[in-house]
Write an enzyme that holds these catalytic residues in place. Structure first.
Site, PDB file in Angstrom:
ATOM      1  N   SER A 207       0.792  -1.236   0.000  1.00  0.00           N
ATOM      2  CA  SER A 207       0.000   0.000   0.000  1.00  0.00           C
ATOM      3  C   SER A 207       0.823   1.284   0.000  1.00  0.00           C
ATOM      4  CB  SER A 207      -0.959   0.011   1.194  1.00  0.00           C
ATOM      5  OG  SER A 207      -2.054  -0.839   0.948  1.00  0.00           O
TER       6      SER A 207
ATOM      7  N   LYS B 198      -0.168   3.697  -2.659  1.00  0.00           N
ATOM      8  CA  LYS B 198      -1.206   4.723  -2.549  1.00  0.00           C
ATOM      9  C   LYS B 198      -0.619   6.136  -2.410  1.00  0.00           C
ATOM     10  CE  LYS B 198      -4.720   1.594  -0.740  1.00  0.00           C
ATOM     11  NZ  LYS B 198      -4.299   0.440   0.040  1.00  0.00           N
TER      12      LYS B 198
ATOM     13  N   SER C 257      -6.017   3.448   4.678  1.00  0.00           N
ATOM     14  CA  SER C 257      -5.485   2.774   3.489  1.00  0.00           C
ATOM     15  C   SER C 257      -6.596   2.091   2.701  1.00  0.00           C
ATOM     16  CB  SER C 257      -4.404   1.759   3.880  1.00  0.00           C
ATOM     17  OG  SER C 257      -3.612   1.403   2.775  1.00  0.00           O
TER      18      SER C 257
END
Length: 279
Positions: free
Chosen positions: A59, A62, A118
């Site tokens: 993640s 992101k 997230s």
């Protein structure tokens, strides 16, 4: 005998993948597979371990998603969450921001949903809107990576979930990306926020999103956590120690707790190096 000991220690550190300043100083114990820590204030590398090895970053992806959104959208734009956004996060077992189909949220709030809990539902909603379409959005991510000089970085989706196609980056590239996005006051403010609430609007319930980065508040000023089975436990962080801004990335650590232990050991060592010495 002392010279032999020093040479043996250097050989062991080299075999462990440590480079740069870590060879010349007592290195902190780290369990992450790839590590890179830079003192931005002095421009020096504080620690490096396999920093150019390509690996998935989960993640941390992101962060690039947020960067592309900031160059594609107005913070006051309103995005309507679709069933596909909710289904994407639920079906993949990804972390979610609890978005609901039909809900209308500003880009500003969706950035918090993206970067604090997230949310893969938030990343899908933003990519779908500002690609337009997820595939076009990913193409924008890869063009941005190339333009920013991230030569060892390739994205296959906007959330970092495992996908056929070989998405990857390096600890060094991710530190470079962190330094770039921290210049954006909006992203910098979002990633250092421990909690963000959205008040009830219309028929939809309120949201209260908490930052997954356990170095907040107090030990760091952002940025992002990540985990998949393939990537291990990842952490991108920024902290000010001894008047010096440190930006670091850990990839492939062994557990959630381990990544924070590693980050704290790195920062403790960096603090000692940054402290003034008597002469």
């Amino acid at each position: 005998m002392r010279m032999v000991t020093v040479l043996l220690l250097a050989a062991l550190l080299t075999a462990a993948g440590l480079t740069g300043p870590a060879l010349a100083r007592t290195a902190p114990l780290v369990t992450a597979k790839e590590v890179y820590l830079v003192d931005v204030t002095s421009g020096t590398v504080q620690f490096a371990k396999r920093e150019t090895r390509r690996a998935p970053v989960a993640s941390l992806t992101k962060i690039m998603t947020a960067y592309v959104v900031r160059h594609s959208a107005s913070l006051d734009d309103v995005v309507t969450v679709s069933r596909a956004d909710v289904r994407h996060a639920a079906s993949s077992g990804a972390t979610r921001a609890g978005l609901r189909a039909g809900e209308r949220l500003t880009v500003r709030d969706l950035l918090y949903a993206l970067l604090l809990p997230s949310g893969a539902d938030a990343s899908n909603a933003l990519a779908r809107r500002y690609g337009p379409g997820v595939q076009r959005f990913v193409a924008k991510m890869n063009r941005a990576a190339a333009a920013l000089g991230l030569r060892d970085t390739v994205y296959t989706n906007p959330d970092g979930l495992p996908q056929t196609g070989g998405d990857h980056s390096t600890a060094r590239d991710q530190v470079a990306l962190a330094r770039i996005v921290l210049k954006d006051p909006v992203i910098a403010a979002v990633v250092r926020t421990p909690r963000h609430a959205v008040t009830r609007t219309g028929a939809h319930r309120a949201h209260a999103w908490h930052n997954t980065n356990r170095l907040l508040p107090g030990e760091a000023e952002g940025l992002k956590t990540g985990y998949t089975r393939a990537a291990g436990y990842c952490l991108m962080f920024v902290s000010v120690v001894g008047g010096h801004t440190m930006v670091g990335v850990l990839l492939g650590d062994t557990s959630d707790a381990a990544r924070y232990r590693t980050a704290r050991r790195l920062l403790t060592t960096a603090t000692a190096r940054a402290a003034p010495r008597d002469v």
